[in-house]
Design a protein around this motif. Sequence first.
Motif, PDB file in Angstrom:
ATOM      1  N   GLU A  92      -0.292  -8.375   6.547  1.00 13.63           N
ATOM      2  CA  GLU A  92      -0.811  -8.650   5.209  1.00 13.63           C
ATOM      3  C   GLU A  92      -2.307  -8.945   5.291  1.00 13.63           C
ATOM      4  N   THR A  93      -3.039  -8.452   4.319  1.00 11.78           N
ATOM      5  CA  THR A  93      -4.485  -8.659   4.270  1.00 11.78           C
ATOM      6  C   THR A  93      -4.875  -9.192   2.903  1.00 11.78           C
ATOM      7  N   GLU A  94      -5.707 -10.219   2.898  1.00  7.01           N
ATOM      8  CA  GLU A  94      -6.153 -10.817   1.641  1.00  7.01           C
ATOM      9  C   GLU A  94      -7.627 -10.525   1.419  1.00  7.01           C
ATOM     10  N   ASP A  95      -7.916  -9.865   0.316  1.00  2.00           N
ATOM     11  CA  ASP A  95      -9.296  -9.563  -0.065  1.00  2.00           C
ATOM     12  C   ASP A  95      -9.336  -9.449  -1.585  1.00  2.00           C
ATOM     13  N   THR A 154       0.848  -1.186   0.000  1.00  4.05           N
ATOM     14  CA  THR A 154       0.000   0.000   0.000  1.00  4.05           C
ATOM     15  C   THR A 154       0.889   1.244   0.000  1.00  4.05           C
ATOM     16  N   HIS A 155       0.272   2.388  -0.171  1.00 11.39           N
ATOM     17  CA  HIS A 155       1.016   3.655  -0.128  1.00 11.39           C
ATOM     18  C   HIS A 155       1.783   3.768   1.191  1.00 11.39           C
ATOM     19  N   TRP A 156       1.128   3.372   2.279  1.00 10.65           N
ATOM     20  CA  TRP A 156       1.734   3.487   3.607  1.00 10.65           C
ATOM     21  C   TRP A 156       2.909   2.526   3.777  1.00 10.65           C
ATOM     22  N   SER A 157       2.712   1.248   3.425  1.00 12.97           N
ATOM     23  CA  SER A 157       3.775   0.264   3.645  1.00 12.97           C
ATOM     24  C   SER A 157       4.961   0.491   2.707  1.00 12.97           C
ATOM     25  N   PHE A 158       4.703   1.019   1.506  1.00  8.46           N
ATOM     26  CA  PHE A 158       5.807   1.347   0.602  1.00  8.46           C
ATOM     27  C   PHE A 158       6.699   2.407   1.243  1.00  8.46           C
ATOM     28  N   GLY A 159       6.072   3.400   1.856  1.00 10.56           N
ATOM     29  CA  GLY A 159       6.843   4.434   2.543  1.00 10.56           C
ATOM     30  C   GLY A 159       7.638   3.871   3.708  1.00 10.56           C
ATOM     31  N   GLN A 160       7.055   2.908   4.424  1.00 16.91           N
ATOM     32  CA  GLN A 160       7.774   2.285   5.539  1.00 16.91           C
ATOM     33  C   GLN A 160       8.994   1.513   5.051  1.00 16.91           C
ATOM     34  N   ARG A 181      -6.883  -9.857  -3.455  1.00 18.00           N
ATOM     35  CA  ARG A 181      -5.440  -9.866  -3.654  1.00 18.00           C
ATOM     36  C   ARG A 181      -4.797  -9.680  -2.287  1.00 18.00           C
ATOM     37  N   ILE A 182      -3.513  -9.977  -2.195  1.00 23.99           N
ATOM     38  CA  ILE A 182      -2.816  -9.837  -0.916  1.00 23.99           C
ATOM     39  C   ILE A 182      -2.121  -8.485  -0.882  1.00 23.99           C
ATOM     40  N   GLU A 183      -2.430  -7.701   0.133  1.00 21.56           N
ATOM     41  CA  GLU A 183      -1.820  -6.387   0.299  1.00 21.56           C
ATOM     42  C   GLU A 183      -0.901  -6.387   1.508  1.00 21.56           C
ATOM     43  N   LEU A 184       0.224  -5.715   1.365  1.00 22.47           N
ATOM     44  CA  LEU A 184       1.108  -5.472   2.497  1.00 22.47           C
ATOM     45  C   LEU A 184       0.670  -4.159   3.127  1.00 22.47           C
ATOM     46  N   ARG A 185       0.079  -4.234   4.317  1.00 23.54           N
ATOM     47  CA  ARG A 185      -0.480  -3.046   4.956  1.00 23.54           C
ATOM     48  C   ARG A 185       0.536  -2.281   5.792  1.00 23.54           C
TER      49      ARG A 185
END
Length: 237
Positions: free
Chosen positions: A140-143, A94-100, A145-149
């Motif tokens: 990680e959340t799956e809905d 996500t935008h947030w996890s990419f920044g992290q 697709r799997i997203e790295l939160r």
Amino acid sequence: MTQVLDATRDRSGGYKVDVSRGERIGRVSSEWFSRPADERYLSLSELFAAVQIRTERSRTRTVESAAIRVEASRDDAERLSLVLPGKDTPIIPTHWSFGQLASLVGAPTAYLRQLPAPLAGINLQYGLASHRAEQVKTLETEDGRIELRAVTGPDYGRIFDHELVAAVQRIAGNGTGDTRWKVPGVLEWSTRVYHPHVDVTKDTTTLYASDRDVFLFLVDDLNPIEAGRLPDGSPDV
């Protein structure tokens, strides 16, 4: 505190107030104005069920930062994915996890976001490979697709949204008047009369949650605290 101009309630149970006194909480009105219909809930039970499903679709794990593989395709300049140890399925940050992740390796986040995904991926992969390896905890959340939160330190303690809602429920019940704490009523601006008893609808609720946050606002407006008397003898509540 709000000055009650007429402590005698009308037939609807409302009472007149002076809106020029007291404190206005802009965050509440901002949430009310901006939340779409599918992020509005009519009770704490309904809200709890929604955010609990999100938790059930989530998982956390601890991995070595150097073992994270960055993938990007020349065919899609905006799509960047990650492959974490122990699973070959690509994970979308996500935008947030990419920044992290960028902060973890000391890369300028704003600059990386301006680059095509292949170039950003090369820079991020270099940073992960050359940076001192350390353990990180992923959410990680799956809905579909799997997203790295989120990417945090291994000792990070997370409170899930359903745990927060459950804690509020222990005090406020369903948030609809079954306890002292409830969704606020409505202020009729033309008459300055506040009506504490209104039906909780999508338009009046103050219980919100998106796919990544939760916001609650409840009041005990049927039991105001009287701080004293105003010069005209009316209660100052």
